[in-house]
Write an enzyme that holds these catalytic residues in place. Structure first.
Site, mmCIF file in Angstrom:
data_model
loop_
_atom_site.group_PDB
_atom_site.id
_atom_site.type_symbol
_atom_site.label_atom_id
_atom_site.label_comp_id
_atom_site.label_asym_id
_atom_site.label_seq_id
_atom_site.Cartn_x
_atom_site.Cartn_y
_atom_site.Cartn_z
ATOM 1 N N GLY A 44 17.453 16.816 6.037
ATOM 2 C CA GLY A 44 18.373 16.107 6.921
ATOM 3 C C GLY A 44 19.423 17.034 7.505
ATOM 4 N N LYS A 92 25.551 15.189 3.825
ATOM 5 C CA LYS A 92 24.143 15.369 4.165
ATOM 6 C C LYS A 92 23.551 14.000 4.454
ATOM 7 C CE LYS A 92 20.784 18.475 2.904
ATOM 8 N NZ LYS A 92 20.491 19.599 2.039
ATOM 9 N N ASP A 128 13.614 23.362 -5.618
ATOM 10 C CA ASP A 128 13.639 23.995 -4.294
ATOM 11 C C ASP A 128 14.604 25.173 -4.270
ATOM 12 O OD1 ASP A 128 12.774 24.378 -1.758
ATOM 13 O OD2 ASP A 128 13.921 22.744 -0.854
#
Ligand SMILES: *[C@@H]1O[C@H](CO)[C@@H](O)[C@H](O)[C@H]1NC(C)=O
Ligand SMILES: *[C@@H]1O[C@H](CO)[C@@H](O)[C@H](O)[C@H]1NC(C)=O
Ligand SMILES: *[C@@H]1O[C@H](CO)[C@@H](O)[C@H](O)[C@H]1NC(C)=O
Ligand SMILES: *[C@@H]1O[C@H](CO)[C@@H](O)[C@H](O)[C@H]1NC(C)=O
Ligand SMILES: *[C@@H]1O[C@H](CO)[C@@H](O)[C@H](O)[C@H]1NC(C)=O
Ligand SMILES: *[C@@H]1O[C@H](CO)[C@@H](O)[C@H](O)[C@H]1NC(C)=O
Length: 689
Positions: free
Chosen positions: A371, A388, A485
């Protein structure tokens, strides 16, 4: 014949004449009615004037002056028959008069001398005085001269002790003297209860007065009332007096007033008079209107402004309702009961909207796979935040995710970007983080024109920080948190250039809410451990793999997978390994360091990177082990076991795509799902920048 004719017609003529006189306010039988004085033929002197709309304005703003207004012709006040029989025994006739007046002072509550209704032997009152004498008399006139005197009903608004006045607001009956025969405070007796109600003569409001004289009772009555109240039954003043000794044969009727030093208007609005019967009633609605008091423009403005303001108010109310509805929609959030327990972590969308100036483009910090990220300042606390906006279209699993977000919010570590809370809207989740002043690390590694190349010491410090943060997630917190991640763009630098790991656990959002039969592989190309691709199962060791790639990335200043000049893909791990095999591992170090680094440290980090990105999970060290290597920087670099052949396999996997790889691994257990569903359902999310 002619005499007979005349006798026959005289009464008819008299009737006609009297009717005409009454209608025109004439003096036929001494009866007249003035509803306003526009067409009247009064005899005026002094300040007296008739205004354009028919008001008799006795006084104006001239000081120490007097005014008189008389019915033009004198009236016969003494009975004719009695006078013919015996002049000295002549009897004054009964009469009634009624008038409406108003005293309008320039200063409310303060007023000058009043006014009086009078019956006078002459219309020439040039010798009378102004001020307290009301224009009626003077200081020396007192004793009646030859029986003909002035009868006055005074409406006095100043208390003169010399005339033994009872108050500054009284009504009195005077005969040739300003010392009243009888005076009463201004007011009236209510017909219903008989109670006395005071009236203020200078209230600027019109009031009506009746003066009635009865020749049989030898009594004069004076009655006062507000114009809206009909004549009270009980008079204010009832005074015994025989006017036969006061009246001359012919007398003038009218009004007198005088000014002193206070700017006051004395008005008469209407007047009627009759002998031997009640005065003709005045139609209050037909009387002239008093001029407005106070600054005229303001009242006019009010006239215009009031309706305008009302209209505006209604328009504003309608607009407010529309605005409220619009605002409700604009700031609409999704909130469900189960979220109550997460209350403190929940932000109002309105606040985030304000903080980011409505998510303006200029506040955009970056766009990622998850996003858009905006910078903002919370309105009340002035706290800098990063918001975010993550879109999610699946309601399934959102509850678990929010629970996870909240528990992530409880993580506290100096090398983690603090998650402050969340907000939920339709199809959208907003995550609120601490704002990191120096942005993400990849900017410093890859922007070629960047003058902000990081020194080796800075890079090592950042690496140690990230390792420490990751160790906390894996081992030191109450639960095991897998980041999923790790990469340079997810490492953020605070104002002190300290490395902080961000976006942890976010990858799970895409894990939740999907078909539980298949597990989407989440992460970024180049950082994915082989077994993660095969089984879709994230473990701390898949994080370690990505961390290894990250170490190489930071040290070499290269992306995990790059395309070289021959359009061939170069896998960073292989590239470093090749340098290692050739015995020139330092050659892999970022050329922008310009050789300014500690060779042993660089060697350690590169070897550690290779070790962490080992294709076999069990060959990778845990984060605690990694921390030990980093903390004792000068301890011997880890020995790389000779299983590096496997790297080429990974190279095939990462350069030739997943399909062939997955197909070539039929023995994998979890992989079966993936295979059976086919490669098309596999979602690889990459940051794409
Ligand atoms: C008051 O009335 C008199 C007589 O009509 C006039 O001469 C005078 O100018 C008036 N004064 C004011 C201030 O209107
Ligand atoms: C007004 O009265 C005066 C004197 O009383 C008289 O001379 C005059 O003609 C009258 N005017 C009108 C229009 O009645
Ligand atoms: C007139 O009245 C007086 C007293 O009021 C009386 O003395 C006198 O005689 C009367 N005259 C006539 C002619 O009646
Ligand atoms: C009023 O009376 C005085 C004397 O008292 C006289 O000088 C004046 O002319 C009279 N005015 C009128 C209008 O008759
Ligand atoms: C006062 O008024 C009377 C008439 O009522 C008059 O005879 C007398 O001359 C006046 N005095 C003064 C000083 O004007
Ligand atoms: C005057 O008032 C009294 C009551 O105080 C009343 O009896 C009388 O009839 C009234 N006279 C007139 C002429 O109205």
């Amino acid at each position: 014949m002619s005499a007979k004719f005349a006798v026959h017609f005289i009464p008819v003529l008299v009737v006609v004449a009297s009717a005409a006189a009454a209608a025109a306010g004439g003096n036929g039988d001494g009866q007249f009615t003035y509803q306003g004085f526009a067409t009247a033929n009064l005899t005026l002197d002094g300040l007296a004037a008739v205004t354009a709309n028919g008001l008799l304005a006795l006084t104006n703003a001239t000081y120490q002056a007097k005014a008189h207004a008389f019915h033009p012709a004198p009236l016969r006040f003494l009975g004719e028959t009695a006078a013919a029989a015996n002049a000295s025994a002549a009897v004054a006739r009964s009469f009634s008069t009624s008038f409406v007046f108003a005293i309008v002072s320039g200063y409310d509550g303060l007023s000058d001398h009043g006014l009086a209704f009078m019956v006078a032997p002459t219309a020439n009152l040039s010798t009378a005085n102004a001020g307290q004498y009301l224009g009626l008399l003077n200081a020396t006139s007192g004793a009646a001269s030859g029986g003909a005197s002035i009868l006055a009903v005074e409406l006095d608004t100043i208390m003169n002790p010399e005339f033994r006045d009872i108050s500054s607001n009284h009504v009195g009956v005077d005969v040739n003297s300003l010392v009243s025969m009888q005076a009463q405070p201004a007011g009236y007796y209510g017909d219903g209860d008989g109670a006395f109600r005071e009236l203020r003569l200078n209230s600027r409001k019109p009031m009506q007065v009746w003066v009635d004289y009865d020749d049989e009772a030898k009594q004069i009555n004076v009655t006062l009332s507000p114009v809206k109240v009909s004549k009270p039954k009980k008079p204010l003043i009832s005074q015994a007096i025989d006017l036969s000794t006061v009246m001359a044969e012919e007398m003038y009727v009218g009004f007198s007033s005088a000014t002193g030093v206070v700017f006051t208007h004395h008005y008469v609005l209407g007047w009627s008079f009759s002998f031997d019967g009640p005065a003709p009633p005045l139609d209050i609605s037909k009387l002239p209107v008093l001029p407005r008091v106070g600054p005229k423009p303001r009242s006019k403005v009010l006239d215009i402004v009031l309706p305008l303001a009302t209209a505006l108010l209604v328009a504003a109310a309608v607009a407010a309702v529309f605005f409220a509805v619009w605002r409700r929609r604009r700031f609409a959030e999704v909130r469900e009961d189960w979220e109550d327990e997460f209350g403190p972590h929940r932000f109002a969308y309105k606040d985030l909207f304000r903080a980011t100036d409505g998510f303006k483009e200029r506040n955009l910090l970056g766009v990622g796979g998850f996003g858009r990220v905006y910078r903002g300042v919370l309105p009340e606390s002035n706290l800098e935040i990063a918001v975010k906006r993550v879109s999610h279209d699946s309601r399934q699993g959102i509850r678990e995710f929010v629970a996870e977000v909240v528990s992530i919010g409880r993580l506290r570590h100096r090398n983690l970007v603090q998650l402050l809370g969340y907000c939920r809207r339709k199809d959208e989740l907003l995550l609120v983080y601490d704002y990191m002043a120096n942005g993400s690390l990849d900017k410093y590694l890859y922007e070629r024109n960047s003058t902000t190349t990081l020194h080796w010491a800075e890079r090592l410090w950042i690496i140690k920080g990230v390792a420490s943060g990751l160790l906390y997630l894996h081992e030191d917190w109450e639960q095991v948190v897998i980041h999923r991640d790790i990469k340079a763009s997810n490492v953020l630098l605070d104002s002190a250039m300290k490395g902080r790991l961000g976006d942890f656990g976010l990858a799970r959002l895409y894990d939740h809410g999907t078909d539980p039969q298949t597990t989407h592989v989440v992460g970024t190309m180049g950082y994915l451990a082989p077994e993660l691709v095969r089984t879709g199962k994230a473990t701390p060791l898949t994080d370690v793999f990505a961390f290894g790639v990250f170490l190489l990335e930071v040290t070499c200043g290269r992306r995990p997978i790059e395309t070289d000049n021959d359009n061939k893909r170069v896998v960073l791990v292989d590239w470093v390994l090749e340098h290692h095999r050739n015995g020139s591992i330092f050659g892999a170090a970022d050329p922008r360091l310009m050789g300014k680094f500690d060779a042993e440290e660089v060697s350690l980090i590169l070897k550690l990177g290779l070790m962490c990105s080992h294709p076999l999970p069990r060959a990778r060290p845990s984060m605690r082990k990694v921390m030990q290597y980093l903390e004792h920087g000068r301890q011997p670099a880890p020995d790389l076991s000779p299983s590096y052949v496997s790297y080429s396999m990974m190279a095939i996997m990462q350069s030739e795509g997943f399909d062939s790889y997955v197909m070539s691994e039929p023995q994998s257990t979890m992989g079966i799902n993936t295979v059976s569903v086919g490669a098309s359902s596999m979602t690889i999310l990459s940051e794409g920048r």
